[in-house]
Write a protein that holds these residues in place. Structure first.
Motif, mmCIF file in Angstrom:
data_model
loop_
_atom_site.group_PDB
_atom_site.id
_atom_site.type_symbol
_atom_site.label_atom_id
_atom_site.label_comp_id
_atom_site.label_asym_id
_atom_site.label_seq_id
_atom_site.Cartn_x
_atom_site.Cartn_y
_atom_site.Cartn_z
ATOM 1 N N GLY A 116 -21.327 12.236 12.564
ATOM 2 C CA GLY A 116 -19.938 12.673 12.484
ATOM 3 C C GLY A 116 -19.182 11.958 11.382
ATOM 4 N N TRP A 117 -17.907 12.355 11.230
ATOM 5 C CA TRP A 117 -17.071 11.798 10.180
ATOM 6 C C TRP A 117 -16.163 10.676 10.679
ATOM 7 N N TYR A 118 -16.261 10.306 11.929
ATOM 8 C CA TYR A 118 -15.244 9.445 12.526
ATOM 9 C C TYR A 118 -15.243 8.017 11.969
ATOM 10 N N ARG A 119 -16.311 7.610 11.292
ATOM 11 C CA ARG A 119 -16.343 6.257 10.743
ATOM 12 C C ARG A 119 -15.790 6.183 9.314
ATOM 13 N N LEU A 120 -15.427 7.298 8.724
ATOM 14 C CA LEU A 120 -15.010 7.288 7.319
ATOM 15 C C LEU A 120 -13.795 6.409 7.015
ATOM 16 N N PRO A 121 -12.894 6.127 7.967
ATOM 17 C CA PRO A 121 -11.800 5.194 7.654
ATOM 18 C C PRO A 121 -12.264 3.802 7.233
ATOM 19 N N ILE A 122 -13.541 3.510 7.370
ATOM 20 C CA ILE A 122 -14.066 2.237 6.862
ATOM 21 C C ILE A 122 -13.734 2.064 5.389
ATOM 22 N N PHE A 123 -13.666 3.183 4.660
ATOM 23 C CA PHE A 123 -13.427 3.119 3.219
ATOM 24 C C PHE A 123 -11.940 2.951 2.879
ATOM 25 N N LEU A 124 -11.109 2.852 3.902
ATOM 26 C CA LEU A 124 -9.686 2.575 3.707
ATOM 27 C C LEU A 124 -9.320 1.199 4.262
ATOM 28 N N SER A 125 -10.310 0.383 4.558
ATOM 29 C CA SER A 125 -10.071 -0.911 5.188
ATOM 30 C C SER A 125 -9.942 -2.021 4.148
ATOM 31 N N ALA A 126 -9.332 -3.119 4.561
ATOM 32 C CA ALA A 126 -9.231 -4.291 3.700
ATOM 33 C C ALA A 126 -10.605 -4.880 3.368
ATOM 34 N N PRO A 127 -11.544 -4.970 4.327
ATOM 35 C CA PRO A 127 -12.867 -5.471 3.955
ATOM 36 C C PRO A 127 -13.548 -4.635 2.874
ATOM 37 N N PHE A 128 -13.341 -3.335 2.888
ATOM 38 C CA PHE A 128 -13.961 -2.520 1.848
ATOM 39 C C PHE A 128 -13.299 -2.770 0.496
ATOM 40 N N LEU A 129 -11.985 -2.934 0.484
ATOM 41 C CA LEU A 129 -11.292 -3.249 -0.772
ATOM 42 C C LEU A 129 -11.823 -4.557 -1.365
ATOM 43 N N LEU A 130 -11.999 -5.574 -0.520
ATOM 44 C CA LEU A 130 -12.528 -6.852 -1.013
ATOM 45 C C LEU A 130 -13.976 -6.707 -1.455
ATOM 46 N N THR A 131 -14.742 -5.844 -0.800
ATOM 47 C CA THR A 131 -16.113 -5.579 -1.231
ATOM 48 C C THR A 131 -16.130 -5.013 -2.646
ATOM 49 N N LEU A 132 -15.228 -4.083 -2.931
ATOM 50 C CA LEU A 132 -15.140 -3.504 -4.266
ATOM 51 C C LEU A 132 -14.706 -4.545 -5.285
ATOM 52 N N SER A 133 -13.706 -5.326 -4.926
ATOM 53 C CA SER A 133 -13.136 -6.271 -5.870
ATOM 54 C C SER A 133 -14.082 -7.415 -6.200
ATOM 55 N N LEU A 134 -14.806 -7.896 -5.203
ATOM 56 C CA LEU A 134 -15.688 -9.039 -5.396
ATOM 57 C C LEU A 134 -17.109 -8.639 -5.749
ATOM 58 N N GLY A 135 -17.447 -7.351 -5.584
ATOM 59 C CA GLY A 135 -18.821 -6.924 -5.832
ATOM 60 C C GLY A 135 -19.773 -7.460 -4.787
ATOM 61 N N GLN A 136 -19.348 -7.439 -3.524
ATOM 62 C CA GLN A 136 -20.121 -8.032 -2.447
ATOM 63 C C GLN A 136 -21.148 -7.044 -1.873
#
Length: 328
Positions: A116-136
Protein backbone atom coordinates in the motif's frame (compact mmCIF):
# COMPACT_ATOMS: atom_id res chain seq x y z
CA UNK A 1 -13.73 -6.96 7.99
CA UNK A 2 -12.73 -6.66 4.35
CA UNK A 3 -11.81 -10.01 2.77
CA UNK A 4 -8.18 -10.20 1.70
CA UNK A 5 -9.32 -10.95 -1.83
CA UNK A 6 -10.98 -7.51 -1.98
CA UNK A 7 -7.86 -5.58 -0.95
CA UNK A 8 -6.24 -3.77 -3.87
CA UNK A 9 -2.50 -3.35 -3.69
CA UNK A 10 -0.41 -1.07 -5.92
CA UNK A 11 0.57 -2.62 -9.22
CA UNK A 12 4.19 -3.23 -10.12
CA UNK A 13 4.03 -0.44 -12.68
CA UNK A 14 2.64 2.03 -10.15
CA UNK A 15 5.32 1.11 -7.65
CA UNK A 16 8.07 1.49 -10.24
CA UNK A 17 6.77 4.91 -11.22
CA UNK A 18 6.58 6.15 -7.63
CA UNK A 19 10.01 4.72 -6.82
CA UNK A 20 11.51 6.44 -9.87
CA UNK A 21 9.92 9.78 -8.98
CA UNK A 22 11.03 9.56 -5.36
CA UNK A 23 14.54 8.56 -6.43
CA UNK A 24 14.90 11.39 -8.95
CA UNK A 25 13.53 14.04 -6.58
CA UNK A 26 15.73 12.78 -3.74
CA UNK A 27 18.81 12.78 -5.95
CA UNK A 28 18.16 16.35 -7.07
CA UNK A 29 17.73 17.61 -3.49
CA UNK A 30 20.75 15.66 -2.24
CA UNK A 31 22.88 17.03 -5.08
CA UNK A 32 22.02 20.59 -4.08
CA UNK A 33 22.49 20.02 -0.34
CA UNK A 34 25.64 17.89 -0.36
CA UNK A 35 27.21 20.10 -3.03
CA UNK A 36 27.03 23.27 -0.93
CA UNK A 37 30.47 24.97 -0.83
CA UNK A 38 32.34 24.02 2.33
CA UNK A 39 29.55 21.73 3.58
CA UNK A 40 30.89 18.80 5.64
CA UNK A 41 28.35 16.08 4.86
CA UNK A 42 28.66 12.58 6.30
CA UNK A 43 28.77 11.27 2.75
CA UNK A 44 32.17 12.89 2.30
CA UNK A 45 33.66 10.27 4.65
CA UNK A 46 32.03 7.34 2.85
CA UNK A 47 32.99 8.72 -0.54
CA UNK A 48 36.61 9.31 0.45
CA UNK A 49 36.91 5.84 2.00
CA UNK A 50 35.64 4.34 -1.25
CA UNK A 51 38.21 6.33 -3.26
CA UNK A 52 41.03 5.15 -0.99
CA UNK A 53 39.76 1.56 -1.24
CA UNK A 54 39.60 1.79 -5.02
CA UNK A 55 43.23 2.90 -5.12
CA UNK A 56 44.28 -0.05 -2.94
CA UNK A 57 44.80 1.97 0.23
CA UNK A 58 43.60 1.57 3.81
CA UNK A 59 40.60 3.82 4.61
CA UNK A 60 41.30 3.47 8.35
CA UNK A 61 44.94 4.58 8.24
CA UNK A 62 44.43 8.35 8.40
CA UNK A 63 41.59 10.77 9.15
CA UNK A 64 39.52 11.84 6.17
CA UNK A 65 41.55 14.79 4.82
CA UNK A 66 40.64 18.35 4.04
CA UNK A 67 38.51 21.20 5.39
CA UNK A 68 35.32 19.16 4.93
CA UNK A 69 36.36 17.14 7.99
CA UNK A 70 36.66 19.80 10.71
CA UNK A 71 36.46 17.17 13.44
CA UNK A 72 39.49 15.31 12.03
CA UNK A 73 37.46 12.09 12.09
CA UNK A 74 38.52 8.71 10.78
CA UNK A 75 36.30 6.45 8.70
CA UNK A 76 33.95 4.98 11.31
CA UNK A 77 32.11 2.29 9.34
CA UNK A 78 32.81 -1.39 8.67
CA UNK A 79 34.83 -2.13 5.55
CA UNK A 80 31.76 -3.44 3.64
CA UNK A 81 30.50 0.16 3.68
CA UNK A 82 33.53 1.27 1.68
CA UNK A 83 33.03 -1.61 -0.76
CA UNK A 84 29.37 -0.69 -1.28
CA UNK A 85 30.39 2.88 -2.13
CA UNK A 86 32.86 1.82 -4.84
CA UNK A 87 30.36 2.53 -7.68
CA UNK A 88 30.33 6.18 -6.55
CA UNK A 89 34.06 6.59 -5.94
CA UNK A 90 34.95 8.15 -9.31
CA UNK A 91 32.14 10.69 -9.32
CA UNK A 92 32.26 14.14 -7.81
CA UNK A 93 31.21 14.40 -4.17
CA UNK A 94 27.85 16.01 -4.97
CA UNK A 95 27.02 13.63 -7.80
CA UNK A 96 28.09 10.57 -5.80
CA UNK A 97 25.93 11.66 -2.88
CA UNK A 98 22.98 12.31 -5.17
CA UNK A 99 23.28 8.86 -6.79
CA UNK A 100 23.76 7.09 -3.47
CA UNK A 101 20.85 8.79 -1.71
CA UNK A 102 18.61 8.80 -4.79
CA UNK A 103 19.02 5.07 -5.42
CA UNK A 104 18.48 4.32 -1.73
CA UNK A 105 15.33 6.43 -1.66
CA UNK A 106 14.00 4.67 -4.77
CA UNK A 107 14.73 1.29 -3.18
CA UNK A 108 12.91 2.36 -0.01
CA UNK A 109 9.90 3.62 -1.98
CA UNK A 110 9.72 0.31 -3.85
CA UNK A 111 9.96 -1.73 -0.64
CA UNK A 112 7.45 0.19 1.48
CA UNK A 113 4.81 0.30 -1.27
CA UNK A 114 4.50 -3.48 -1.44
CA UNK A 115 1.32 -3.51 0.63
CA UNK A 116 0.00 0.00 0.00
CA UNK A 117 0.82 3.69 -0.11
CA UNK A 118 0.30 4.43 3.57
CA UNK A 119 4.01 4.64 4.42
CA UNK A 120 4.82 7.31 1.82
CA UNK A 121 4.76 10.18 4.38
CA UNK A 122 8.19 8.88 5.39
CA UNK A 123 9.51 11.06 2.58
CA UNK A 124 8.08 14.17 4.26
CA UNK A 125 9.75 13.49 7.62
CA UNK A 126 12.63 15.28 9.30
CA UNK A 127 14.77 12.10 9.36
CA UNK A 128 14.44 11.83 5.59
CA UNK A 129 15.43 15.48 5.12
CA UNK A 130 18.56 14.88 7.23
CA UNK A 131 19.27 11.71 5.23
CA UNK A 132 19.27 13.78 2.04
CA UNK A 133 21.32 16.58 3.51
CA UNK A 134 23.98 14.41 5.13
CA UNK A 135 24.06 11.65 2.51
CA UNK A 136 23.31 9.03 5.15
CA UNK A 137 22.44 5.31 4.84
CA UNK A 138 18.97 5.51 6.37
CA UNK A 139 16.92 5.02 3.18
CA UNK A 140 18.98 1.95 2.36
CA UNK A 141 18.35 0.58 5.87
CA UNK A 142 14.59 1.00 5.40
CA UNK A 143 14.75 -0.79 2.05
CA UNK A 144 16.95 -3.58 3.43
CA UNK A 145 14.65 -4.10 6.43
CA UNK A 146 11.97 -5.23 3.96
CA UNK A 147 14.24 -6.76 1.29
CA UNK A 148 16.60 -9.53 2.50
CA UNK A 149 18.70 -9.33 -0.68
CA UNK A 150 19.80 -5.84 0.42
CA UNK A 151 21.31 -7.19 3.66
CA UNK A 152 24.81 -5.83 2.76
CA UNK A 153 23.46 -2.41 3.74
CA UNK A 154 22.49 -3.76 7.16
CA UNK A 155 26.08 -4.95 7.55
CA UNK A 156 27.42 -1.55 6.46
CA UNK A 157 25.65 0.11 9.40
CA UNK A 158 25.40 -2.78 11.88
CA UNK A 159 23.89 -0.97 14.86
CA UNK A 160 20.69 0.16 13.16
CA UNK A 161 20.95 -2.72 10.68
CA UNK A 162 20.80 -5.32 13.45
CA UNK A 163 17.69 -3.71 14.91
CA UNK A 164 16.05 -3.67 11.47
CA UNK A 165 16.86 -7.36 10.98
CA UNK A 166 15.53 -8.24 14.43
CA UNK A 167 12.18 -6.73 13.50
CA UNK A 168 11.87 -9.01 10.47
CA UNK A 169 14.40 -11.84 10.89
CA UNK A 170 15.27 -13.57 7.66
CA UNK A 171 17.58 -16.48 6.88
CA UNK A 172 18.21 -15.02 3.46
CA UNK A 173 19.39 -11.78 5.05
CA UNK A 174 21.72 -13.75 7.34
CA UNK A 175 23.24 -15.66 4.41
CA UNK A 176 23.64 -12.53 2.31
CA UNK A 177 25.12 -10.64 5.26
CA UNK A 178 27.60 -13.42 6.02
CA UNK A 179 28.61 -13.58 2.37
CA UNK A 180 29.23 -9.82 2.48
CA UNK A 181 31.49 -10.22 5.50
CA UNK A 182 33.40 -13.08 3.88
CA UNK A 183 34.05 -11.05 0.74
CA UNK A 184 35.21 -8.05 2.78
CA UNK A 185 37.60 -10.24 4.78
CA UNK A 186 39.01 -11.74 1.62
CA UNK A 187 39.68 -8.25 0.28
CA UNK A 188 41.13 -6.87 3.54
CA UNK A 189 41.53 -9.51 6.28
CA UNK A 190 42.67 -7.00 8.91
CA UNK A 191 39.77 -4.56 8.69
CA UNK A 192 37.98 -5.59 11.91
CA UNK A 193 41.16 -4.91 13.91
CA UNK A 194 41.56 -1.59 12.11
CA UNK A 195 37.93 -0.56 12.53
CA UNK A 196 37.03 -1.52 16.09
CA UNK A 197 39.46 0.93 17.78
CA UNK A 198 37.72 3.75 15.91
CA UNK A 199 34.52 3.13 17.90
CA UNK A 200 35.90 4.01 21.33
CA UNK A 201 35.09 7.36 22.87
CA UNK A 202 32.23 8.20 20.52
CA UNK A 203 30.32 10.47 22.87
CA UNK A 204 27.85 11.53 20.15
CA UNK A 205 26.26 8.07 20.13
CA UNK A 206 23.38 7.40 22.51
CA UNK A 207 21.33 4.41 23.65
CA UNK A 208 17.71 5.57 23.89
CA UNK A 209 16.97 3.13 26.72
CA UNK A 210 19.51 4.97 28.89
CA UNK A 211 18.10 8.42 28.22
CA UNK A 212 15.64 10.02 30.70
CA UNK A 213 12.42 8.03 30.59
CA UNK A 214 13.98 5.51 28.23
CA UNK A 215 12.81 2.58 30.34
CA UNK A 216 9.29 3.33 29.08
CA UNK A 217 10.35 2.19 25.62
CA UNK A 218 10.51 -1.37 26.91
CA UNK A 219 6.72 -1.33 26.97
CA UNK A 220 7.00 -1.92 23.22
CA UNK A 221 7.69 -5.53 24.21
CA UNK A 222 3.99 -5.86 24.95
CA UNK A 223 3.75 -6.08 21.17
CA UNK A 224 6.83 -8.26 20.74
CA UNK A 225 4.99 -10.65 18.40
CA UNK A 226 4.76 -7.88 15.79
CA UNK A 227 7.63 -6.51 13.67
CA UNK A 228 6.75 -3.01 14.89
CA UNK A 229 7.08 -3.88 18.56
CA UNK A 230 10.35 -5.73 18.00
CA UNK A 231 11.73 -2.88 15.92
CA UNK A 232 11.07 -0.24 18.55
CA UNK A 233 12.43 -2.41 21.36
CA UNK A 234 15.57 -3.26 19.38
CA UNK A 235 16.17 0.33 18.32
CA UNK A 236 15.89 1.45 21.94
CA UNK A 237 18.94 -0.61 22.99
CA UNK A 238 21.42 0.03 20.16
CA UNK A 239 23.83 2.99 20.16
CA UNK A 240 22.95 5.53 17.49
CA UNK A 241 23.12 9.16 16.48
CA UNK A 242 20.13 10.94 18.00
CA UNK A 243 20.13 13.48 15.22
CA UNK A 244 16.97 12.37 13.40
CA UNK A 245 18.41 10.40 10.46
CA UNK A 246 19.15 7.15 12.31
CA UNK A 247 15.51 7.08 13.39
CA UNK A 248 14.12 6.91 9.83
CA UNK A 249 13.59 3.16 10.22
CA UNK A 250 10.94 3.93 12.87
CA UNK A 251 8.65 4.90 9.98
CA UNK A 252 8.12 1.17 9.43
CA UNK A 253 6.02 1.22 12.61
CA UNK A 254 2.82 3.01 11.43
CA UNK A 255 0.12 0.77 10.01
CA UNK A 256 -2.13 3.44 8.52
CA UNK A 257 -1.73 6.60 6.48
CA UNK A 258 -2.94 8.70 9.41
CA UNK A 259 -0.30 7.22 11.70
CA UNK A 260 2.42 7.83 9.11
CA UNK A 261 1.34 11.45 8.70
CA UNK A 262 1.23 12.03 12.45
CA UNK A 263 4.70 10.57 12.97
CA UNK A 264 6.11 12.73 10.16
CA UNK A 265 4.37 15.83 11.50
CA UNK A 266 5.79 15.18 14.95
CA UNK A 267 9.30 14.87 13.53
CA UNK A 268 8.96 18.13 11.57
CA UNK A 269 7.69 20.01 14.63
CA UNK A 270 10.60 18.62 16.69
CA UNK A 271 13.06 19.58 13.96
CA UNK A 272 11.72 23.13 13.70
CA UNK A 273 11.79 23.51 17.49
CA UNK A 274 15.44 22.38 17.56
CA UNK A 275 16.36 24.78 14.75
CA UNK A 276 14.57 27.76 16.28
CA UNK A 277 16.06 27.27 19.74
CA UNK A 278 19.68 26.99 18.56
CA UNK A 279 21.93 29.75 19.79
CA UNK A 280 25.28 30.94 18.40
CA UNK A 281 28.04 28.65 19.64
CA UNK A 282 25.72 25.73 20.41
CA UNK A 283 26.90 22.24 19.51
CA UNK A 284 24.02 21.70 17.13
CA UNK A 285 24.17 17.90 17.00
CA UNK A 286 24.17 17.58 20.80
CA UNK A 287 21.36 20.15 21.03
CA UNK A 288 19.30 18.02 18.68
CA UNK A 289 19.37 14.95 20.94
CA UNK A 290 16.17 15.57 22.98
CA UNK A 291 14.22 16.54 19.87
CA UNK A 292 15.28 13.48 17.89
CA UNK A 293 14.73 11.34 21.00
CA UNK A 294 11.12 12.53 21.22
CA UNK A 295 10.39 10.59 18.02
CA UNK A 296 10.70 7.38 20.02
CA UNK A 297 7.75 8.29 22.20
CA UNK A 298 5.63 9.21 19.20
CA UNK A 299 6.48 5.80 17.71
CA UNK A 300 5.78 4.12 21.07
CA UNK A 301 2.32 5.69 21.21
CA UNK A 302 1.58 4.17 17.80
CA UNK A 303 2.88 0.73 18.82
CA UNK A 304 0.81 0.68 22.01
CA UNK A 305 -2.30 2.00 20.27
CA UNK A 306 -2.10 -0.73 17.63
CA UNK A 307 -1.37 -3.37 20.28
CA UNK A 308 -4.40 -2.37 22.35
CA UNK A 309 -6.59 -2.20 19.26
CA UNK A 310 -5.50 -5.67 18.13
CA UNK A 311 -6.31 -7.14 21.55
CA UNK A 312 -9.84 -5.82 21.32
CA UNK A 313 -10.45 -6.93 17.75
CA UNK A 314 -12.44 -10.06 17.05
CA UNK A 315 -10.54 -12.69 15.05
CA UNK A 316 -11.49 -12.82 11.36
CA UNK A 317 -13.59 -15.71 10.07
CA UNK A 318 -11.56 -18.75 9.05
CA UNK A 319 -12.49 -18.33 5.38
CA UNK A 320 -11.52 -14.64 5.38
CA UNK A 321 -7.83 -14.28 6.37
CA UNK A 322 -6.72 -10.85 7.50
CA UNK A 323 -4.63 -8.57 5.33
CA UNK A 324 -1.65 -9.09 7.63
CA UNK A 325 -1.98 -12.84 7.16
CA UNK A 326 -1.94 -12.42 3.41
CA UNK A 327 1.16 -10.24 3.53
CA UNK A 328 3.00 -12.29 6.09
Amino acid sequence: MTPASAVRYPTRGQRLLVAALVGLASAAVAFALIGRPGYDSDFYHFWWAARITLSGGDPYALPTPGPLNPGNLHFLYPYPAALLLLPFAKTSLALGGALFVGSGSAAAAWAISRDGWYRLPIFLSAPFLLTLSLGQWSSWIVAAALTPALAPFLVAKPNVGLAAWFARPSRTAVYVGLATLVVSLLVRPTWPADWLPMLTGRDEKFIPLLRPGGFLLLSALLSWRTPEGRLLAAMSVVPQALFFYDQLVLWLIPKTLRQSILLSLWSVVAFIAWDRLLRPGDLYVQKGVPYAYSQYFAALAIVLYNWRKSRGAAPPPADHPSVSDRIG
